[in-house]
Structure formats: C-alpha cells, structure tokens
Design an enzyme around this catalytic site. Sequence first.
Site, PDB file in Angstrom:
ATOM      1  N   ARG A 171       0.838  -1.201   0.000  1.00 56.52           N
ATOM      2  CA  ARG A 171       0.000   0.000   0.000  1.00 56.52           C
ATOM      3  C   ARG A 171       0.874   1.252   0.000  1.00 56.52           C
ATOM      4  NH1 ARG A 171      -2.347   0.429   6.108  1.00 56.52           N
ATOM      5  NH2 ARG A 171      -0.676  -0.664   7.184  1.00 56.52           N
ATOM      6  N   LYS A 191       2.072   6.446   1.485  1.00 54.85           N
ATOM      7  CA  LYS A 191       1.562   5.240   2.168  1.00 54.85           C
ATOM      8  C   LYS A 191       0.042   5.345   2.253  1.00 54.85           C
ATOM      9  CE  LYS A 191       1.895   2.449   6.346  1.00 54.85           C
ATOM     10  NZ  LYS A 191       2.612   2.247   7.598  1.00 54.85           N
ATOM     11  N   GLY A 204      -4.910  -1.905   0.029  1.00 52.45           N
ATOM     12  CA  GLY A 204      -3.971  -0.861  -0.391  1.00 52.45           C
ATOM     13  C   GLY A 204      -4.154   0.462   0.337  1.00 52.45           C
ATOM     14  N   ARG A 268      15.058  -2.608   3.311  1.00 54.17           N
ATOM     15  CA  ARG A 268      14.955  -3.279   4.618  1.00 54.17           C
ATOM     16  C   ARG A 268      15.738  -4.585   4.616  1.00 54.17           C
ATOM     17  NH1 ARG A 268       9.253  -1.848   5.158  1.00 54.17           N
ATOM     18  NH2 ARG A 268       9.149  -0.003   3.868  1.00 54.17           N
ATOM     19  N   ASP A 338      10.985  -7.274   7.843  1.00 54.69           N
ATOM     20  CA  ASP A 338      10.565  -6.354   6.767  1.00 54.69           C
ATOM     21  C   ASP A 338      10.354  -4.943   7.304  1.00 54.69           C
ATOM     22  OD1 ASP A 338       8.435  -8.069   7.934  1.00 54.69           O
ATOM     23  OD2 ASP A 338       7.106  -6.600   7.025  1.00 54.69           O
TER      24      ASP A 338
HETATM   25  P1  AMP Z   1       3.101  -3.945   8.136  1.00 50.27           P
HETATM   26  O1  AMP Z   1       2.647  -4.843   9.223  1.00 50.27           O
HETATM   27  O2  AMP Z   1       2.342  -2.640   8.051  1.00 50.27           O
HETATM   28  O3  AMP Z   1       4.560  -3.736   8.120  1.00 50.27           O
HETATM   29  O4  AMP Z   1       2.706  -4.662   6.767  1.00 50.27           O
HETATM   30  C1  AMP Z   1       3.138  -5.952   6.421  1.00 50.27           C
HETATM   31  C2  AMP Z   1       2.853  -6.199   4.968  1.00 50.27           C
HETATM   32  O5  AMP Z   1       1.452  -6.116   4.714  1.00 50.27           O
HETATM   33  C3  AMP Z   1       3.500  -5.214   4.015  1.00 50.27           C
HETATM   34  O6  AMP Z   1       3.846  -5.923   2.877  1.00 50.27           O
HETATM   35  C4  AMP Z   1       2.388  -4.234   3.738  1.00 50.27           C
HETATM   36  O7  AMP Z   1       2.542  -3.568   2.516  1.00 50.27           O
HETATM   37  C5  AMP Z   1       1.176  -5.147   3.722  1.00 50.27           C
HETATM   38  N1  AMP Z   1      -0.072  -4.452   4.049  1.00 50.27           N
HETATM   39  C6  AMP Z   1      -0.460  -4.002   5.268  1.00 50.27           C
HETATM   40  N2  AMP Z   1      -1.666  -3.420   5.192  1.00 50.27           N
HETATM   41  C7  AMP Z   1      -2.062  -3.491   3.903  1.00 50.27           C
HETATM   42  C8  AMP Z   1      -3.224  -3.077   3.192  1.00 50.27           C
HETATM   43  N3  AMP Z   1      -4.234  -2.466   3.789  1.00 50.27           N
HETATM   44  N4  AMP Z   1      -3.277  -3.333   1.871  1.00 50.27           N
HETATM   45  C9  AMP Z   1      -2.278  -3.954   1.252  1.00 50.27           C
HETATM   46  N5  AMP Z   1      -1.167  -4.376   1.856  1.00 50.27           N
HETATM   47  C10 AMP Z   1      -1.051  -4.160   3.168  1.00 50.27           C
HETATM   48 MG    MG Z   2       5.903  -2.848   7.178  1.00 49.63          MG
END
Ligand code: AMP
Ligand code: MG
Length: 584
Positions: A171, A191, A204, A268, A338
């Site tokens: 996203r 973002k 997204g 990362r 990540d």
């Molecule tokens: P995070 O926990 O925010 O670091 O996200 C972990 C993974 O999930 C990353 O690849 C983000 O891009 C993906 N992600 C989190 N929320 C969303 C969302 N609402 N739509 C698409 N991808 C997401």
């Molecule tokens: Mg993340």
Amino acid sequence: MWITYSVLVVVLVRASIFTAVHALDFCQSPQLECHTDDEAASNSRPSQRTDKFRWNANISNLAHLNQFIVSCKTLLETFPIDEIDGNFVRTVKRCIFSRSSPTPLKGPLRLAAVSKDVIEGILDLHMDVTHANDFLHLASGGKLLAGSVPLAHRYGGHQFGYWAGQLGDGRAHLLGRYSNRKGETWELQLKGSGKTPYSRSGDGRAVIRSSVREFLCSEAMHFLGVPTSRAASLIVSEEPVMRDQFYNGNVKKERGAVVLRLAKSWFRIGSLEILTQSGEIDLLRKLLNFMIEEHFSSISSEDPEKYLVFFSTVVNETACLIAQWMSVGFAHGVCNTDNFSLLSITIDYGPFGFMESYNPNFIPNTSDDEGRYRIGAQADVGLFNLQKLQEALRPVFTHTQQKQAKMIINGYANVYQKRIHQIFQSKLGLLGEEEEDSYLVAFLLKMMEDTQSDFTMTFRQLSEVSAKQLHNENFTELWALSDLSSHKHFSEWLHVYLLRLTRQMNDSDLDRQHRMKNVNPRYVLRNWMAESAIRKAEVNDFSEVELLHHILSFPFVTQETAEEAGYAARPPQWAPRLKVSCSS
Ligand code: AMP
Ligand code: MG
C-alpha cells in the site's frame, strides 16, 4: 546492604531489559559512533527554530510545485523492473521494483497535517505550496510529481519469527528521489495510496487513525534525536475503508488517508532476504553494491571485505538504534525483518507505543499475544533480525567472512550494552565512569518497576529538581518522583546518587540539570494523546494533531500549551485501557 541489593537488582534487570541480550564473546572493539538526529534534538526555544526556517524559506526555497522534480532514473537504470504491469496481486521474481500507479483517493481531500521542517528543510519548498489544491493531489497519489515513475518495492520478511515469503509495498508507492540543496537525497513515498502487485489480500489503503499516528510519531522521533523516516504531509479523504480494528468481528467504516513520507532509503532486511531465498544472488549483489555506494560512503566499492563491513555497520547501528528506542521508552510493536531498515532508522510505524509506567513487559500491540515484541525483548529481537540479515548475506561471504560475520554477531550484545549504559548514564547526568554506575541505573529501574513510576517523567523530574530539593525529598509538585519515593529503598538509592553527583569535578547542579533536560524529554507521544487527537481528526478537527505536532517538535522544552493540555501530567485514568492493534 547496597552491594547485596545491587547484585539482586542487576540479576533481575538482566532478566528483563538491560542485558536481555546475554554478554557473548566479544570479538572486536565495538565502534560506538552511532548516528543520531542530534541536530533535531535541541533544547532551543520553539520560536527561534521557526524564525530560522522562515528566513531560509524566504531566500531560496522553491515557490511552485511545478519546479519540484523527483527522479527515478538511478533506480530504473540500476535495477531490473518487473516485466509485468498492472496492480494485480502476483508473485514477482527477478526484480527489485514493480511499476505501479497510485489509486487516487475518493471524495474531497483535506490537508490534515504538514511538516514545515520537512517541506522547507528537506524538500526546499515554500510552505505556501501546501495550500495549493495541487498539493492535495500530488501528496495523495491523484497526480504525479514531475519526473515520477511510481514504484512498488518487492521484499520479503520474517514475521513473528517465521519466513513469510513475498510481502512488498502493498500500500505504498515510491514516487522518486529528490536531491536537496544540502546535497542530501531523499526517497519520497506515499503510504495508503492503493493496491500494488504486493497487496496480497489488503485493500492498499491506510485509515486516518494509523496515518495520524505515523505522521506524528515519525516527526516526534526525529525531534527526540532518534533516527527515523520523516513525514511531510497527511491528507485525509472521504473514501470509505472497512476495518475490523480489534479483529473481533466488529467491522466499521473508516476513512482513507495518505501520508507522504521520506527516508534516505526504504530498503529493509527483507529486501535482501527475498533475493537470497529466491536464489537471485546477482541481484542480491547489485542491491548491496547500490546500498554501499549510495549510503555507506566510508566503504570502498573496491574493498574485498565490503559486504562484511556493511554487515558490521548495520549490526552496530541497529544496536544503537534499539538502545535509543529504549532510552525514550519506545516500543516499535512489529519488529519483523521487513520493518527493519538497512540504514538502521525507525520505519513502518504501526502499533507502536511509548511506555508509561516502567515495565519491561510492556506490549504496545494488542495482537502480539505472546509479547514477542515487548519492550524488554527489542534488543533480543534485533539480534534475531540481524541473524536473518547474516543468513541473507551468506551467498556473498567467503568461508572466512562467514566466520567473521559470526564474530560480529557475537559482538552485538556488547555494542548494545555499551550504548545503553552510556545513554542511561547521561539520563542520570553522570559524568565519567564509576564502577557502581550500572548498579545505580539498574537499582533505579527496579524501583520504577516496583512502584510503576512513569518512565518519561521520572527521568524528566530528576532533571528538573535541584540537588537540594532531592536531598530534602520534597516532591510535592513532582508526581512521578513522588511515586518513586514510595519505594522502601528510595532514600538509600538517593543517598548514593547524590554522593555520586558531588564527586563530579567541574560540574554544577545547574549544568547537571541542563544536560539532563537535553536528553530526558518532557513530552512523548503517549497513546492517550494520540487517541484524543485521532478522535477529533476523525470528525475533521485537526487542531489537536497540529498542537501535538508542534509540541513534539520541541520535546525537551517546557511549553505552556502542553502544560495546559496536561501532556506532562499524570495520564488520565482511561489511558491504560487503550488498545492498539495491527489493523491499520
Ligand atoms: P506492516 O505490518 O504494516 O509492516 O505490513 C506488512 C505487509 O502487509 C507489508 O507488505 C504491507 O505492505 C502489507 N499491508 C499491510 N496493510 C495493507 C493493506 N491495507 N493493503 C495492502 N497491503 C497491506
Ligand atoms: Mg511494514
């Protein structure tokens, strides 16, 4: 008594916060010159900074957004790009980025927050441009900046200890790089700007509450002097976004928001891991060479040991970063690989939290059932993540270098401990080194834990009281110290602390207070403060976001508006009941 108790305290604290990472064989002299955002963490008065920036703005800032140009050239020329276009979810191989267009947010857009420091100080723009209608679209994905070829980055990662495979910018969109007049190059990223090939089952989008938190916290961390990504703006929309905030089946309609955020690099640990996991070793080398050339200027590209030196730098800097998190009571909440930057800056703000009552078991993320990412485990988790980095680098290391990498990892605990020791020494205003210093700190933390004293305000009030006041144990107005002083061993600790201070040559009580006030913030983004601002932002009142943003830009300076808002007062009774989950 002091000695017996000290030993006990050290053992107890070792089990929790201080030496969660055990003292391992020490392989090399740790290089302790960590990078900090020292320039930011200043005690200067708010008005002085504002004037300085206004002056700069008048003489040389860009006046129009159409003069603002980003570039993707270097990235596009350096790395292979996904051959398939389109924002449909897929497994991507043999590339670092996919081309991906942001999806414009629906409905009227509003500028909810903007960082003057970033707009003027990093992007060389005049603040006036943020009032233009174009800014709303450019900073939320509705229009593209000149030169932009939006990209989504392919990365993987270990989540909660397990390899999760392909993750990537699900996203987020990298708009391009901007080289500013200071000669720095920053990567601009949106973002919440819509689906990409990496969105998996997500939509997204990002909602207002999480975007307010990221905007405020990343800026606050910068001004605390902690290396971090930055936030330029926060745009909110009317686009409905459905979220089950606490994963309890209660799905609610929220609204979409986009943060324009910046980092010198968004790569990362997971950026490298996915390449090794997929056997794309040429690409792994390419990404490492790029990182070294662009961001590790002290490493020669001709050096046969360059990958090892890179690894050693990331190990040292990550240890230092986590020590800095601990120094301000910051728990990231989701320390997956990540979310761990190769530049060792704080990135991807989600269910983070600033610890209030001192508690090594503080877990900011209510979805983290086992407390894997509790505050007291962050140093250990950092080690785990660096071991994953070591594994990712294995294909580029010779046999000998692999052994050296192991020794570097073995030195991590030592680097961390030395840094945390230095930091806590300065939080207590100690000069020089005395044998009992670590006991003094550990004893204090143990008393704080026993009395549930507030982490931020205990250190701050210790900075603000005179030695005389301390000696008299006169804490009428000092709520955190008053809590702490209820401990049965408080007077003993105080006695040793005051004696330690009197042994400091060429130091005055005023100097000690001044030093301590520069490292012990009075204001941090407590959950209840963010929550209160979010509730208002959700009904389009952004006044508290603005207030917090301003106050947290001067966290070491006592400010009238902050005092009136109760930001240094005992947290409200509803504060401990607040929950923050991964849902964002
Ligand atoms: P995070 O926990 O925010 O670091 O996200 C972990 C993974 O999930 C990353 O690849 C983000 O891009 C993906 N992600 C989190 N929320 C969303 C969302 N609402 N739509 C698409 N991808 C997401
Ligand atoms: Mg993340």
